[in-house]
Design a protein around this motif. Structure first.
Motif, PDB file in Angstrom:
ATOM      1  N   PHE A 100       0.809  -1.214   0.000  1.00 36.26           N
ATOM      2  CA  PHE A 100       0.000   0.000   0.000  1.00 36.26           C
ATOM      3  C   PHE A 100       0.846   1.269   0.000  1.00 36.26           C
ATOM      4  CE2 PHE A 100      -3.677  -2.481   2.105  1.00 36.26           C
ATOM      5  CZ  PHE A 100      -4.293  -2.675   0.885  1.00 36.26           C
ATOM      6  N   CYS A 101       0.136   2.381  -0.001  1.00 32.47           N
ATOM      7  CA  CYS A 101       0.747   3.716   0.045  1.00 32.47           C
ATOM      8  C   CYS A 101       1.694   3.917  -1.139  1.00 32.47           C
ATOM      9  CB  CYS A 101       1.460   3.944   1.372  1.00 32.47           C
ATOM     10  SG  CYS A 101       1.642   5.673   1.821  1.00 32.47           S
ATOM     11  N   ASP A 102       1.264   3.479  -2.321  1.00 33.39           N
ATOM     12  CA  ASP A 102       1.984   3.589  -3.604  1.00 33.39           C
ATOM     13  C   ASP A 102       3.417   3.082  -3.564  1.00 33.39           C
ATOM     14  OD1 ASP A 102       3.548   6.357  -3.034  1.00 33.39           O
ATOM     15  OD2 ASP A 102       1.464   6.727  -2.554  1.00 33.39           O
ATOM     16  N   SER A 103       3.698   2.109  -2.696  1.00 34.98           N
ATOM     17  CA  SER A 103       5.054   1.552  -2.609  1.00 34.98           C
ATOM     18  C   SER A 103       5.485   0.927  -3.931  1.00 34.98           C
ATOM     19  CB  SER A 103       5.132   0.511  -1.493  1.00 34.98           C
ATOM     20  OG  SER A 103       4.933   1.111  -0.230  1.00 34.98           O
ATOM     21  N   LEU A 104       4.536   0.339  -4.658  1.00 35.82           N
ATOM     22  CA  LEU A 104       4.867  -0.315  -5.921  1.00 35.82           C
ATOM     23  C   LEU A 104       5.382   0.688  -6.959  1.00 35.82           C
ATOM     24  CD1 LEU A 104       4.556  -3.345  -6.921  1.00 35.82           C
ATOM     25  CD2 LEU A 104       2.609  -2.505  -8.229  1.00 35.82           C
ATOM     26  N   ASN A 105       4.976   1.953  -6.815  1.00 36.96           N
ATOM     27  CA  ASN A 105       5.396   2.967  -7.780  1.00 36.96           C
ATOM     28  C   ASN A 105       6.872   3.322  -7.689  1.00 36.96           C
ATOM     29  OD1 ASN A 105       2.213   4.430  -7.308  1.00 36.96           O
ATOM     30  ND2 ASN A 105       2.899   3.522  -9.219  1.00 36.96           N
ATOM     31  N   TYR A 106       7.557   2.843  -6.654  1.00 33.95           N
ATOM     32  CA  TYR A 106       8.986   3.111  -6.530  1.00 33.95           C
ATOM     33  C   TYR A 106       9.827   2.138  -7.365  1.00 33.95           C
ATOM     34  CZ  TYR A 106       8.273   6.634  -2.950  1.00 33.95           C
ATOM     35  OH  TYR A 106       7.904   7.786  -2.293  1.00 33.95           O
ATOM     36  N   LEU A 107       9.176   1.141  -7.948  1.00 36.83           N
ATOM     37  CA  LEU A 107       9.903   0.225  -8.825  1.00 36.83           C
ATOM     38  C   LEU A 107      10.109   0.892 -10.181  1.00 36.83           C
ATOM     39  CD1 LEU A 107       8.078  -3.128  -7.994  1.00 36.83           C
ATOM     40  CD2 LEU A 107      10.191  -2.221  -7.012  1.00 36.83           C
ATOM     41  N   GLU A 108      11.328   0.794 -10.692  1.00 39.10           N
ATOM     42  CA  GLU A 108      11.686   1.564 -11.881  1.00 39.10           C
ATOM     43  C   GLU A 108      11.320   0.884 -13.186  1.00 39.10           C
ATOM     44  OE1 GLU A 108      15.935   2.879 -13.635  1.00 39.10           O
ATOM     45  OE2 GLU A 108      15.389   3.840 -11.741  1.00 39.10           O
ATOM     46  N   THR A 109      11.421  -0.434 -13.244  1.00 42.02           N
ATOM     47  CA  THR A 109      11.247  -1.122 -14.523  1.00 42.02           C
ATOM     48  C   THR A 109      10.011  -2.022 -14.537  1.00 42.02           C
ATOM     49  OG1 THR A 109      12.533  -3.098 -13.924  1.00 42.02           O
ATOM     50  CG2 THR A 109      13.762  -1.179 -14.746  1.00 42.02           C
ATOM     51  N   GLU A 110       9.559  -2.320 -15.747  1.00 42.12           N
ATOM     52  CA  GLU A 110       8.452  -3.260 -15.923  1.00 42.12           C
ATOM     53  C   GLU A 110       8.809  -4.616 -15.327  1.00 42.12           C
ATOM     54  OE1 GLU A 110       7.366  -3.497 -20.001  1.00 42.12           O
ATOM     55  OE2 GLU A 110       7.168  -1.325 -20.263  1.00 42.12           O
ATOM     56  N   GLU A 111      10.055  -5.034 -15.528  1.00 40.30           N
ATOM     57  CA  GLU A 111      10.490  -6.333 -15.034  1.00 40.30           C
ATOM     58  C   GLU A 111      10.415  -6.403 -13.519  1.00 40.30           C
ATOM     59  OE1 GLU A 111      11.419 -10.171 -15.110  1.00 40.30           O
ATOM     60  OE2 GLU A 111      11.012  -8.910 -16.856  1.00 40.30           O
ATOM     61  N   ASP A 112      10.747  -5.318 -12.839  1.00 39.92           N
ATOM     62  CA  ASP A 112      10.674  -5.298 -11.373  1.00 39.92           C
ATOM     63  C   ASP A 112       9.231  -5.487 -10.895  1.00 39.92           C
ATOM     64  OD1 ASP A 112      13.379  -5.003 -10.931  1.00 39.92           O
ATOM     65  OD2 ASP A 112      13.297  -2.810 -10.811  1.00 39.92           O
ATOM     66  N   VAL A 113       8.294  -4.844 -11.580  1.00 45.23           N
ATOM     67  CA  VAL A 113       6.889  -5.000 -11.195  1.00 45.23           C
ATOM     68  C   VAL A 113       6.431  -6.437 -11.422  1.00 45.23           C
ATOM     69  CG1 VAL A 113       4.524  -4.218 -11.590  1.00 45.23           C
ATOM     70  CG2 VAL A 113       6.419  -2.578 -11.734  1.00 45.23           C
ATOM     71  N   LYS A 114       6.772  -7.003 -12.563  1.00 43.44           N
ATOM     72  CA  LYS A 114       6.400  -8.389 -12.859  1.00 43.44           C
ATOM     73  C   LYS A 114       7.009  -9.350 -11.841  1.00 43.44           C
ATOM     74  CE  LYS A 114       6.072  -7.722 -17.895  1.00 43.44           C
ATOM     75  NZ  LYS A 114       6.635  -8.138 -19.196  1.00 43.44           N
ATOM     76  N   ARG A 115       8.263  -9.123 -11.487  1.00 48.04           N
ATOM     77  CA  ARG A 115       8.932  -9.981 -10.496  1.00 48.04           C
ATOM     78  C   ARG A 115       8.267  -9.863  -9.137  1.00 48.04           C
ATOM     79  NH1 ARG A 115      14.248  -7.957  -9.704  1.00 48.04           N
ATOM     80  NH2 ARG A 115      14.618  -9.780  -8.383  1.00 48.04           N
ATOM     81  N   THR A 116       7.791  -8.672  -8.815  1.00 49.50           N
ATOM     82  CA  THR A 116       7.093  -8.484  -7.540  1.00 49.50           C
ATOM     83  C   THR A 116       5.785  -9.253  -7.521  1.00 49.50           C
ATOM     84  OG1 THR A 116       8.099  -6.320  -7.166  1.00 49.50           O
ATOM     85  CG2 THR A 116       6.038  -6.771  -6.019  1.00 49.50           C
ATOM     86  N   PHE A 117       5.032  -9.204  -8.617  1.00 47.25           N
ATOM     87  CA  PHE A 117       3.788  -9.971  -8.693  1.00 47.25           C
ATOM     88  C   PHE A 117       4.077 -11.471  -8.576  1.00 47.25           C
ATOM     89  CE2 PHE A 117       1.558  -6.486 -11.402  1.00 47.25           C
ATOM     90  CZ  PHE A 117       1.348  -5.744 -10.260  1.00 47.25           C
ATOM     91  N   GLN A 118       5.112 -11.929  -9.254  1.00 47.86           N
ATOM     92  CA  GLN A 118       5.475 -13.351  -9.182  1.00 47.86           C
ATOM     93  C   GLN A 118       5.914 -13.727  -7.779  1.00 47.86           C
ATOM     94  OE1 GLN A 118       5.504 -15.869 -11.971  1.00 47.86           O
ATOM     95  NE2 GLN A 118       5.317 -16.896  -9.983  1.00 47.86           N
ATOM     96  N   SER A 119       6.690 -12.853  -7.153  1.00 45.89           N
ATOM     97  CA  SER A 119       7.173 -13.092  -5.795  1.00 45.89           C
ATOM     98  C   SER A 119       6.008 -13.212  -4.816  1.00 45.89           C
ATOM     99  CB  SER A 119       8.100 -11.946  -5.378  1.00 45.89           C
ATOM    100  OG  SER A 119       8.561 -12.095  -4.059  1.00 45.89           O
ATOM    101  N   ALA A 120       5.029 -12.310  -4.949  1.00 43.09           N
ATOM    102  CA  ALA A 120       3.851 -12.373  -4.078  1.00 43.09           C
ATOM    103  C   ALA A 120       3.050 -13.643  -4.334  1.00 43.09           C
ATOM    104  CB  ALA A 120       2.980 -11.136  -4.301  1.00 43.09           C
ATOM    105  N   PHE A 121       2.863 -13.973  -5.607  1.00 43.65           N
ATOM    106  CA  PHE A 121       2.122 -15.188  -5.973  1.00 43.65           C
ATOM    107  C   PHE A 121       2.757 -16.414  -5.330  1.00 43.65           C
ATOM    108  CE2 PHE A 121       0.977 -18.749  -8.703  1.00 43.65           C
ATOM    109  CZ  PHE A 121      -0.367 -18.525  -8.970  1.00 43.65           C
ATOM    110  N   ASN A 122       4.081 -16.479  -5.354  1.00 46.88           N
ATOM    111  CA  ASN A 122       4.795 -17.638  -4.807  1.00 46.88           C
ATOM    112  C   ASN A 122       4.616 -17.781  -3.301  1.00 46.88           C
ATOM    113  OD1 ASN A 122       5.734 -18.136  -7.378  1.00 46.88           O
ATOM    114  ND2 ASN A 122       7.761 -17.268  -7.016  1.00 46.88           N
ATOM    115  N   GLN A 123       4.420 -16.678  -2.599  1.00 44.98           N
ATOM    116  CA  GLN A 123       4.332 -16.705  -1.147  1.00 44.98           C
ATOM    117  C   GLN A 123       2.905 -16.906  -0.631  1.00 44.98           C
ATOM    118  OE1 GLN A 123       7.178 -16.644   0.858  1.00 44.98           O
ATOM    119  NE2 GLN A 123       8.085 -16.860  -1.182  1.00 44.98           N
ATOM    120  N   LEU A 124       1.915 -16.653  -1.465  1.00 52.81           N
ATOM    121  CA  LEU A 124       0.520 -16.774  -1.046  1.00 52.81           C
ATOM    122  C   LEU A 124       0.036 -18.218  -1.090  1.00 52.81           C
ATOM    123  CD1 LEU A 124      -0.980 -13.733  -2.990  1.00 52.81           C
ATOM    124  CD2 LEU A 124      -1.007 -13.992  -0.486  1.00 52.81           C
TER     125      LEU A 124
END
Length: 250
Positions: A110-134
Motif C-alpha cells: 500500500f501507500c503507492d510503494s509499488l510505484n517506486y519500482l523503476e522497470t516493468e520487469e521489477d513489477v512483474k517480479r514483484t507480482f510473481q514473488s507475491a504469488f509464490n508466497q501466497l
C-alpha cells in the motif's frame, strides 16, 4: 531507493494520511473473498515503512509481518510495534524477492510503494514473488498512482509546507521513463532546544502504468483479478481517481 534521513520525520509528514481507510479496505475485501470466519488471518505488509499499517493490522487480531528495504524505517517500526504491545516480525527484503512467507493469506503493498519500482520487469517480479508466497486463494492487495495523478497532480508542480518543526519544498519533474516523476524534496528540520533548522535533500523516483497493463501482468503470473477500484473504495473507478486499488487472488 532508501529513505535515509527521511525515515526520522516520516510520521510527522504523514499525520494526515488516512491509514484507517486502508484497514477498512482490507476488512471489506477479506470478508468478501475469504469469509467472516477466515481467522487466523495472516498478512505480510510489504513496504511497511514505519509500521503504521502493520500495527493497525495487528490490532485487528491478524498475524502480521512487515517487509521494507529501509533499515531506518524498520527500526522505527520495531519501536512502534513494541510500544503497541504487538509482536510483529520485520524483515529487510526487496519486494521482488520475497521469501519465508510460504502459504500466507494476504500480501499488501500500500501507500503507492509499488510505484517506486523503476522497470516493468521489477513489477512483474514483484507480482510473481507475491504469488509464490501466497496460499491458494490468498489475496494480493495493492494501490498505485493513477495516470491522471502522475500527469495532472504531480508533473511539473511544486508543493510546500511551513510548520514549526518541519518544513519542506517539494518539486516534481518528468522522469526518464513514460508516466514517471522525480520528486526533489528539501526538508528543514528544527533542532531540539534551538532556533536553528537543519536542511537535507532527498530525490525520490516513482513510475506508474495504465490499469490494463497491471491487469495483464497479474494474469500472466496466474492471479485472478477480482476488482480494480479507486481512492479506497471497493465500488468504483472514476476518471479523476488518484489512487487505484487492485484485488488479485491466487
Amino acid at each position: 531507493m532508501a529513505y535515509g534521513q527521511f525515515a526520522h520525520i516520516y510520521d510527522q509528514l504523514m499525520q494526515d494520511v488516512p491509514y484507517d481507510k486502508w484497514v477498512s479496505f482490507v476488512q471489506t475485501v477479506k470478508q468478501r473473498y475469504m469469509g467472516e470466519d477466515s481467522n487466523p488471518f495472516s498478512v505480510v505488509d510489504v513496504g511497511c515503512g514505519t509500521g503504521e499499517l502493520a500495527v493497525r493490522f495487528a490490532q485487528q487480531g491478524w498475524e502480521v509481518s512487515g517487509v521494507d528495504l529501509s533499515e531506518s524505517m524498520l527500526a522505527i517500526a520495531h519501536e512502534k510495534a513494541s510500544a503497541s504491545g504487538h509482536s510483529i516480525p520485520l524483515f529487510e527484503q526487496n519486494m521482488a524477492e520475497l521469501e519465508g512467507f510460504n502459504g500466507v493469506d494476504c500480501i499488501t503493498i500500500f501507500c503507492d510503494s509499488l510505484n517506486y519500482l523503476e522497470t516493468e520487469e521489477d513489477v512483474k517480479r514483484t507480482f510473481q514473488s507475491a504469488f509464490n508466497q501466497l496460499k491458494k486463494g490468498g489475496l494480493l492487495l495493492f494501490d498505485v498512482h493513477s495516470l491522471y495523478k502522475m500527469s495532472q497532480v504531480f508533473m511539473n508542480n511544486t508543493f510546500t509546507s511551513v510548520e514549526e518543526e518541519v518544513s519542506y519544498i517539494w518539486n516534481s519533474f518528468p522522469g526518464d521513463f513514460p508516466n514517471s516523476v522525480e520528486h526533489e524534496l528539501s526538508f528543514f528540520v528544527k533542532e531540539e532546544e534551538s532556533d536553528r533548522y537543519l536542511r537535507f535533500d532527498e530525490l525520490h523516483f516513482q513510475r506508474t502504468f495504465d490499469v490494463e497493463t497491471y491487469k495483464n501482468w497479474l494474469k500472466e503470473v496466474g492471479f485472478a483479478v477480482k476488482s480494480i477500484t479507486g481512492d479506497y473504495s471497493t465500488e468504483h473507478l472514476a476518471d479523476h481517481t488518484e489512487r487505484v486499488f487492485f484485488v488479485a487472488q491466487k
